[in-house]
Design a protein around this motif. Structure first.
Motif, short mmCIF file in Angstrom:
data_model
loop_
_atom_site.label_atom_id
_atom_site.label_comp_id
_atom_site.label_asym_id
_atom_site.label_seq_id
_atom_site.Cartn_x
_atom_site.Cartn_y
_atom_site.Cartn_z
N MET A 22 1.83 -14.47 -6.68
CA MET A 22 0.74 -13.61 -7.17
C MET A 22 0.48 -13.96 -8.63
O MET A 22 1.29 -14.62 -9.27
N VAL A 23 -0.65 -13.51 -9.13
CA VAL A 23 -0.94 -13.63 -10.55
C VAL A 23 -0.80 -12.23 -11.13
O VAL A 23 -1.40 -11.28 -10.64
N GLU A 41 -6.94 -15.83 -5.33
CA GLU A 41 -8.39 -15.80 -5.20
C GLU A 41 -9.00 -14.66 -6.03
O GLU A 41 -10.04 -14.82 -6.66
N GLU A 42 -8.32 -13.50 -6.01
CA GLU A 42 -8.78 -12.37 -6.82
C GLU A 42 -8.70 -12.71 -8.30
O GLU A 42 -9.59 -12.37 -9.08
N ALA A 43 -7.62 -13.39 -8.70
CA ALA A 43 -7.45 -13.78 -10.09
C ALA A 43 -8.56 -14.73 -10.53
O ALA A 43 -9.05 -14.64 -11.65
N GLU A 44 -8.96 -15.62 -9.64
CA GLU A 44 -10.07 -16.54 -9.97
C GLU A 44 -11.37 -15.78 -10.14
O GLU A 44 -12.18 -16.10 -11.02
#
Length: 69
Positions: A22-23, A41-44
């Motif tokens: 995770m990020v 993907e959410e972090a991007e």
């Protein structure tokens, strides 16, 4: 408090990967520790939102400088 309200609260922000893939955004300040984990993907998506906000803030700052001249 809204997005455009100033604050005297100091905070630290750390960003990095976790051992679980995770990020993590880790915010610490005012006696609060707030770890927030995101899928890559959410972090991007968040990174893109930050990039766009930075562009908009730069344009606003440049516009304000132009008006002062």
């Amino acid at each position: 408090m809204g997005i455009n309200d100033e604050s005297d609260i100091d905070a630290n922000l750390q960003i990095g990967p976790t051992s679980l893939g995770m990020v993590r955004l880790y915010v610490e300040g005012g006696g609060i520790e707030l770890p927030m984990d995101f899928e890559p993907e959410e972090a991007e998506e968040i990174a893109e939102e930050l990039r766009v906000a930075a562009q908009q803030a730069r344009a606003l700052a440049d516009g304000a400088k132009s008006k002062k001249k």
